[in-house]
Write an enzyme that holds these catalytic residues in place. Structure first.
Site, short mmCIF file in Angstrom:
data_model
loop_
_atom_site.label_atom_id
_atom_site.label_comp_id
_atom_site.label_asym_id
_atom_site.label_seq_id
_atom_site.Cartn_x
_atom_site.Cartn_y
_atom_site.Cartn_z
N MET A 11 0.82 -1.21 0.00
CA MET A 11 0.00 0.00 0.00
C MET A 11 0.86 1.26 0.00
O MET A 11 0.69 2.16 -0.83
CB MET A 11 -0.90 0.01 1.24
CG MET A 11 -1.90 -1.12 1.32
SD MET A 11 -3.16 -1.06 0.00
CE MET A 11 -4.12 0.37 0.53
N LEU A 65 2.05 1.31 8.19
CA LEU A 65 2.76 0.15 8.74
C LEU A 65 1.77 -0.97 9.02
O LEU A 65 0.56 -0.75 9.10
CB LEU A 65 3.50 0.57 10.01
CG LEU A 65 4.53 1.72 9.76
CD1 LEU A 65 4.92 2.41 11.04
CD2 LEU A 65 5.74 1.18 9.02
N THR A 96 -3.68 0.55 9.77
CA THR A 96 -4.91 0.12 10.43
C THR A 96 -4.57 -0.43 11.80
O THR A 96 -3.89 -1.45 11.91
CB THR A 96 -5.62 -0.96 9.60
OG1 THR A 96 -6.12 -0.35 8.41
CG2 THR A 96 -6.78 -1.56 10.37
N LYS A 171 -13.19 2.31 10.28
CA LYS A 171 -12.55 1.28 9.45
C LYS A 171 -13.05 -0.10 9.85
O LYS A 171 -13.24 -0.99 9.00
CB LYS A 171 -11.03 1.37 9.63
CG LYS A 171 -10.21 0.33 8.88
CD LYS A 171 -10.08 0.64 7.40
CE LYS A 171 -9.53 -0.53 6.61
NZ LYS A 171 -8.11 -0.75 6.78
N ASN A 175 -14.70 -2.85 7.33
CA ASN A 175 -14.26 -4.23 7.15
C ASN A 175 -15.36 -5.23 7.51
O ASN A 175 -15.45 -6.30 6.91
CB ASN A 175 -12.99 -4.49 7.96
CG ASN A 175 -11.77 -3.92 7.26
OD1 ASN A 175 -11.90 -3.35 6.18
ND2 ASN A 175 -10.61 -4.08 7.85
N LYS A 239 -8.87 -12.02 11.45
CA LYS A 239 -8.40 -11.29 12.63
C LYS A 239 -9.27 -10.07 12.88
O LYS A 239 -9.65 -9.78 14.03
CB LYS A 239 -6.94 -10.85 12.41
CG LYS A 239 -6.15 -10.60 13.67
CD LYS A 239 -4.79 -9.97 13.36
CE LYS A 239 -4.94 -8.52 12.92
NZ LYS A 239 -3.68 -7.83 12.61
#
Lengths: 288, 288, 288, 288
Positions: A11, A65, A96, A171, A175, A239
């Site tokens: 990314m 990261l 994230t 976020k 997801n 996860k």
């Protein structure tokens, strides 16, 4: 402005490359493995040989990261960059991480006289490349406005959703929608095959209907190709579903479908599909 | 062409009205309760006082009726219109019925020298009004082409999905996506509220993201208004989920999420929300 | 033997009272609120005014405390009893705590020259009173044999299930069975009512069949009485289901039904039934 | 009394053999394939070469047939035995059929001057052999009392649960408990294995606890042996879960866990385990 970008993975490298298109700014980049730095140097960025070197003199520091642990080490560890940032400079964390850790970063940054934005993105490799990410920003409006011109080179949508930590919270919702919508689509399409429609027909038709989320167009292509080239690995989605489930428990908001989705993705992961794109949940269900 | 339209309910009246815009065709309409016929007469249609009268001399006959029972009675009952249709004329059944009944209609129509198209629609009151329905056609390509110009006045998308019966089968998939996507969206948004986002913010933001199906924009508005004005009643969606579940069992394709969704809609129905739009599943979960 | 018992709540007071029936042993008891100590003194125990005083000179120390936090404070805190135990003495922890914390207790106890047994119990108030608990022991066989005669006054079954920590792990399985079996029974019985059987008939009949777990006899009585007198609060069961779910994720063993059960108990908890016995999940479903 | 027994399959042959132990009664038997008749003849029964011949002169007629279709054909078909029964004789149908068909049988039998009992059994091959079945009787108390002495040779429990049809309804509840309890047990035990317990230990321990239904002792043995010798085929259990699900929908009683259980058994069936005992759902989950 002087801009630093730390973290040039799948990314980050694409985002930094788009940042180079902004005029009047200078971009310094750092990555732990140096190949990615060289690549960006060729594209016009200035290389830095440490995170601290990258942030020296920077007005804005972007980080992209892979997990809270890496952020902790790179930002606050032994040679952490936070101590090397200029007073009043702005750290924009696109990684994230969970909302509570984000709020902790914000507090620690402010305690050192820095400014902080929580800036996770929705979107994977391709929108990162084409500059069509969605930024979910948590923090102060003033800070958002300062970096908006930079963000617009990397993203199509810049959503300021609340205070620091709320970007990460939002976020999590995104997801959740991704994981469940993918699964609903997969189960429905597989029934469609049993009812006599071909996979190709379904993948060409369903994603164009208003009952189907736009991101499924790209996933339908993966399914047609039977090639789950990783945009977002299934094991990471699992996860995230686990984190979501824990959050739902803490917030006393039972999530019937998300909990069940976690079981199905868990089964797919145990079946060995963890490193594939999460769209491979289709493949898992097709086999069982 | 001479065109007949039978069944002028919420959907049918709007569809017939759009058909009037087609040039060079004559439209005769019939409905069991005569008020709807008068309304369309004012708009330019020719009234018929029976289904048989409506189809006499027609090249194409549209039906938009509420259930297989009503289709059976109006088409094949004592004064059923099928016997009055011209040899070689085309019956286009837009009513949502199950695939097996559709195939039966097709066979019986052909046995009488007629042609048949299975033509359920995706979309509710508003797209019916604006001519933006999606037609899911099952039948012969030649027949589809003949009526395409007419359908284009009523719909935005004309999908020919297979032989007779496949239109209904495809419709089942569309409703499966609708019901589950609505539920996934509702649970996720409710967690969002617990995480500190306002309902208004969530309803304005989430439906504009690529992870959200376009139909949710209209549903988000219902949620914001707290007014579940019925486009598609929850109790009918529950019935469709039951039909889906039976089909999944017959086809040996377990549907984890759809089965669970049926339980949640069932709970909402038992809680008294059956006559509301199915988006009221949000309201149900918000209360519990 | 000199025996100490620390923690005289609902369970501990009943267990200690049964311990008094063992011959040739002397029992010292301690509890944070002194009323429970007085009660046991009347029954023949020696009172202690601190945990340290209770364990001084004891060969065996039982603890029955409400959570890991309380164990931590009473055993290892500022006036923690562990430091006051005799070298080679045996600590038998009957409190329900998670497996990892249990293993930590074991290590810390051994580091101080003590012996340790993990001894959670299956069973609630009534079996505690009648000495019919089931002990789930984790630790060394030699230590189990030493305390077996004492445990037999409090319990009917003494199961040595593995090393330290395995008692707690096994307890988690037992609670998983309890929660889900209760829910399966509730849903099935409620369908039975819809099919025309009376609640009384079902509660008298189903628990006597070989398809029904024996613990349901007592729960059926609560349901008949409509009085969910707390044996095991629903909110604690929900907490255990959450712990189970996290464990299942860590162990990569998706639990379809347990995850869904967590959603249903979560809904019952949000509906205000958290302080009732977990059998009140029946009541929740009956209302919705 | 003169007694007839029609249907000598796995269950019926064992039941009829136990009936021979009743004194003062004469037993005539019939089965479509004649081998089973010969076997029972050797044991002391009188053979009949047709269903009609079996029921001629009988006071009580037992049937144990595999499905509603077979009952329909044998009882009411071309050479159906119902027409050959004596006025006032009692037909006891032990076959598992759905409640509505049972009520239809009852009505048609009464219309012909016969009496009828709905008598499905809980229990499989082994309890059929040892005379330890549970009879779930629907019908008139007077009729139940007449056959009770006969039933007591075949069963341990004789439960009169309501009017004709209620035996079948109750049987549905029993099977719902069986299927779900088996699945809950399987998932829990598999987590236990991940937590370090051996399969053998778990199978020896869990079924002896009060949180576990007694029928699981026999299933635990199958699991230990890894040999799912069919007592009750998984595919039939799946069929029963489907019937249950339809009933739950009709009765407006959502069954969260049963619906999900159906998905898991469906997956096991698709994986090829349909002909194994339904305990093989453990095997399915162990593999995925």
């Amino acid at each position: 402005m002087n801009v630093a970008f730390i973290g040039l993975g799948i990314m980050g490298s694409r985002m930094a490359r788009n940042l180079l298109k902004s005029e009047g700014n200078e971009l310094k980049v750092f990555n732990r493995s140096p190949e990615a730095v060289s690549e960006l140097q060729k594209a016009g960025a200035r290389p830095a040989d440490s995170a601290r070197a990258a942030v020296a003199g920077a007005d804005v520091v972007f980080t992209m990261l892979s997990s809270p642990d890496v952020v902790e080490s790179v930002a606050f560890g032994e040679s952490g960059f936070v101590e090397a940032m200029e007073q009043g400079a702005l750290w924009v964390n696109c990684s994230t991480v969970n909302p509570s850790y984000t709020r902790e970063c914000d507090e620690r940054a402010r305690a050192r006289g820095l400014r902080f934005l929580d800036a996770p993105v929705a979107g994977t490799k391709k929108p990162a490349e084409t500059g069509e990410l969605t930024f979910l920003l948590g923090g102060k409006a003033y800070d958002v406005e300062q970096v908006r011109p930079l963000l617009e080179h990397m993203g199509q949508k810049i959503l300021h959703v609340g205070a620091a930590g709320q970007g990460s919270a939002f976020k999590m919702l995104v997801n959740a929608l991704l994981a469940q919508t993918m699964l609903v689509y997969s189960e429905t399409a597989l029934l469609g095959e049993k009812l006599g429609f071909s996979r190709e027909f379904l993948m060409d038709t369903l994603p164009n209907l208003p009952v189907t989320a736009p991101f499924l167009k790209a996933k339908a292509q993966l399914i047609k190709d039977g090639n789950y080239d990783t945009q977002f690995p299934l094991e990471l989605m699992l996860k995230d579903l686990q984190l979501l489930d824990v959050t739902a428990y803490e917030q006393k908001q039972p999530l019937f479908l998300a909990s069940l989705a976690k079981s199905v993705y868990g089964q797919a992961n145990s079946a060995g599909l963890g490193r594939e794109d999460f769209a491979a949940v289709f493949e898992h269900l097709a086999r069982h």
